[in-house]
Write a protein that holds these residues in place. Structure first.
Motif, PDB file in Angstrom:
ATOM      1  N   GLU A 234       0.485  -1.472  -0.077  1.00 56.65           N
ATOM      2  CA  GLU A 234       0.599  -0.307  -0.484  1.00 56.65           C
ATOM      3  C   GLU A 234       0.655   0.977  -0.439  1.00 56.65           C
ATOM      4  O   GLU A 234       0.353   2.161  -0.681  1.00 56.65           O
ATOM      5  CB  GLU A 234      -1.357  -0.070   0.890  1.00 56.65           C
ATOM      6  N   ALA A 235       1.974   1.335   0.633  1.00 52.38           N
ATOM      7  CA  ALA A 235       2.938   2.540   0.476  1.00 52.38           C
ATOM      8  C   ALA A 235       3.070   2.590  -0.752  1.00 52.38           C
ATOM      9  O   ALA A 235       4.507   3.308  -1.288  1.00 52.38           O
ATOM     10  CB  ALA A 235       3.756   2.436   1.815  1.00 52.38           C
ATOM     11  N   GLY A 236       3.427   1.217  -1.554  1.00 56.01           N
ATOM     12  CA  GLY A 236       4.592   1.569  -2.953  1.00 56.01           C
ATOM     13  C   GLY A 236       5.050   0.548  -3.422  1.00 56.01           C
ATOM     14  O   GLY A 236       6.185   1.523  -3.931  1.00 56.01           O
ATOM     15  N   LEU A 237       5.073   0.076  -2.479  1.00 57.38           N
ATOM     16  CA  LEU A 237       6.604  -0.718  -2.578  1.00 57.38           C
ATOM     17  C   LEU A 237       6.358  -2.735  -2.321  1.00 57.38           C
ATOM     18  O   LEU A 237       6.070  -3.078  -1.788  1.00 57.38           O
ATOM     19  CB  LEU A 237       7.474  -0.704  -1.175  1.00 57.38           C
ATOM     20  N   TYR A 238       6.953  -3.488  -4.024  1.00 57.40           N
ATOM     21  CA  TYR A 238       6.741  -4.870  -3.989  1.00 57.40           C
ATOM     22  C   TYR A 238       7.911  -5.450  -3.682  1.00 57.40           C
ATOM     23  O   TYR A 238       8.761  -5.183  -4.188  1.00 57.40           O
ATOM     24  CB  TYR A 238       5.762  -4.424  -5.660  1.00 57.40           C
ATOM     25  N   CYS A 239       7.491  -5.996  -2.595  1.00 54.20           N
ATOM     26  CA  CYS A 239       8.887  -6.894  -1.912  1.00 54.20           C
ATOM     27  C   CYS A 239       7.683  -8.378  -1.466  1.00 54.20           C
ATOM     28  O   CYS A 239       7.097  -8.663  -1.919  1.00 54.20           O
ATOM     29  CB  CYS A 239      10.032  -6.625  -0.865  1.00 54.20           C
ATOM     30  N   ARG A 240       9.060  -8.676  -0.566  1.00 56.11           N
ATOM     31  CA  ARG A 240       8.455 -10.420   0.260  1.00 56.11           C
ATOM     32  C   ARG A 240       9.192  -9.528   1.171  1.00 56.11           C
ATOM     33  O   ARG A 240      10.047  -9.587   1.575  1.00 56.11           O
ATOM     34  CB  ARG A 240       9.612 -11.561  -0.525  1.00 56.11           C
TER      35      ARG A 240
END
Length: 460
Positions: free
Chosen positions: A414-420
């Motif tokens: 939601e904060a704008g970061l796609y990671c794992r």
């Protein structure tokens, strides 16, 4: 939202079976749906932009939206869309095999194509078994791999995988897989039971566990050791200095094949084409996939030492193994165009130059009470989260569930970061942006992580 968008979301909700996904999480929520990518960024169906901090799944090395890769695919599909490598060749597979052989270390000159990484690992184990039968050592069939390591989902590759939770529902699996400690130096004291070892001492200790395992199983029964240059699962464990050299010595001593599983680490992820070029070793087999095409078309490969092909060069022997789409003409053409981008834009040099800055950005988060360790190499990093930095106390299963799945994964996205955010082992956040990323993207990653991890700590 337009009607077509509603229909896509409904189709995903009603018919799509997502991989490694708890579908219960979407019973009352929309499935995140990504519609396009550009450079280091992806966009969802609502038009919101996210920084792709995982390169898709450690895949999109050259970045999203590279028209030349799409054009290479289209051109090849018009000329020859498909032909199998079963007793026949086609030009793009031959050209790509030659190019990979020229890039691989040592005498790894024979390329067996697959459609993905798990298939490459499966192929390597099968080759090891048959090779030893053909040279008169028929008992050598077992493999040694590391705890928490992930090597794929086919039955053989899953057997090699060292994550019990991924295996339980599919047992019994292929027999003959043995586990040894990994190179998690942050947890070296508790793994080894020996306090205060240096990284180098721990690396030699961990490598020597492989020798002990071979001796316990019987050298005449062990065919191969599988290890990633930097282990993915558990959170990016880099090898201490001397570790890979000791593994090579051990495998040579006991006549065991050393397999470098580089499905993630190959093709620039570490700043080199292959892991051995980063850590100074030459394996007997490399398994690779993902970054070979930057994800623009699926392909994988097992790259084998010349001597492993020798028993198949004459007589009536064959490697009775293959995949319909292995070495697909379109995928091979895309891979060649992708490697052209690597050379033209010096992506390896770009990663090597920017690695210290990426590490410094992540190291800057160590002032947060929840950050225990930052580790990795190249553009492949993990942040281990802890309850107590002094004691390295980790979270309970319930706390980890609440922290990772209940908050962090969704909050970061939601904060704008796609990671794992992952707990295959201790809780970690993994980061592996496209290889074109640089200081601007690092700053964005660091800022989002700081805000979300600060909130996560406040919620504990």
């Amino acid at each position: 939202m337009t009607q077509p968008e509603n229909e896509i979301l409904k189709a995903a909700q009603d018919h799509l079976w997502l991989h490694f996904t708890r579908h219960s999480a979407y019973q009352q929520a929309e499935i995140p749906t990504i519609v396009r990518g550009e450079g280091s960024y992806i966009y969802d169906i609502h038009g919101k932009r996210y920084l792709d901090g995982l390169a898709g799944l450690f895949v999109v090395q050259a970045g999203h939206g590279r028209s030349e890769l799409a054009e290479a695919a289209a051109k090849q599909a018009q000329e020859l869309a498909f032909f199998p490598l079963w007793s026949y060749a086609h030009p793009k597979a031959a050209e790509l095999a030659q190019r990979l052989a020229s890039l691989a270390p040592g005498d790894l000159n024979r390329v067996f194509f697959t459609t993905g990484g798990g298939e490459a690992v499966e192929s390597a184990w099968k080759l090891a078994k048959q090779y030893y039968k053909l040279i008169g050592k028929p008992l050598k069939h077992k493999v040694i791999s590391r705890q928490i390591a992930y090597h794929g989902t086919p039955q053989g590759a899953l057997s090699i995988t060292g994550i019990p939770a991924f295996k339980q529902m599919f047992e019994p699996l292929v027999p003959g897989s043995v586990r040894v400690p990994n190179t998690n130096y942050y947890r070296a004291d508790e793994i080894s039971g020996i306090k205060g070892m240096s990284p180098e001492e721990y690396g030699i200790w961990a490598a020597d566990r492989v020798a002990r395992a071979i001796e316990m199983e019987g050298p005449d029964t062990v065919a191969a050791v599988f290890a990633e240059p930097v282990q993915n699962a558990g959170g990016c464990f880099p090898p201490p200095a001397g570790y890979w050299q000791r593994l090579r010595e051990i495998c040579d001593e006991y006549d065991v094949l050393l397999v470098s599983d580089e499905v993630i680490c190959a093709f620039g992820r570490l700043g080199t084409m292959f892991g051995g070029q980063k850590f100074d070793y030459v394996p007997d087999i490399i398994t690779c996939a993902k970054g070979l095409t930057s994800g623009y078309s699926p392909i994988g490969a097992m790259i084998a030492h010349d001597r492993l092909f020798e028993p198949f060069k004459s007589g009536d022997q064959m490697f009775a193994h293959g995949y319909t789409f292995g070495g697909h003409p379109v995928s091979a053409a895309v891979a060649l165009a992708n490697l052209d981008i690597f050379e033209r834009e010096d992506l390896l040099g770009h990663v090597t130059k920017n690695e210290p800055l990426f590490q410094a950005t992540l190291d800057g988060l160590k002032d947060l009470p929840i950050v225990g360790d930052v580790r990795g190499s190249g553009y492949f990093w993990g942040i281990e989260l802890v309850k107590d930095k002094t004691t390295k106390q980790t979270f309970t299963d319930e706390e980890s569930e609440r922290l990772l799945r209940g908050f962090l994964s969704k909050a970061l996205f939601e904060a704008g970061l796609y990671c794992r955010a992952d707990d295959r082992g201790d809780p970690v956040i993994q980061l592996a942006p496209p290889l074109i990323a640089g200081p601007k993207e690092f700053d964005e990653i660091g800022s989002i992580l700081r805000n979300v991890l600060t909130e996560a700590w406040a919620r504990l």
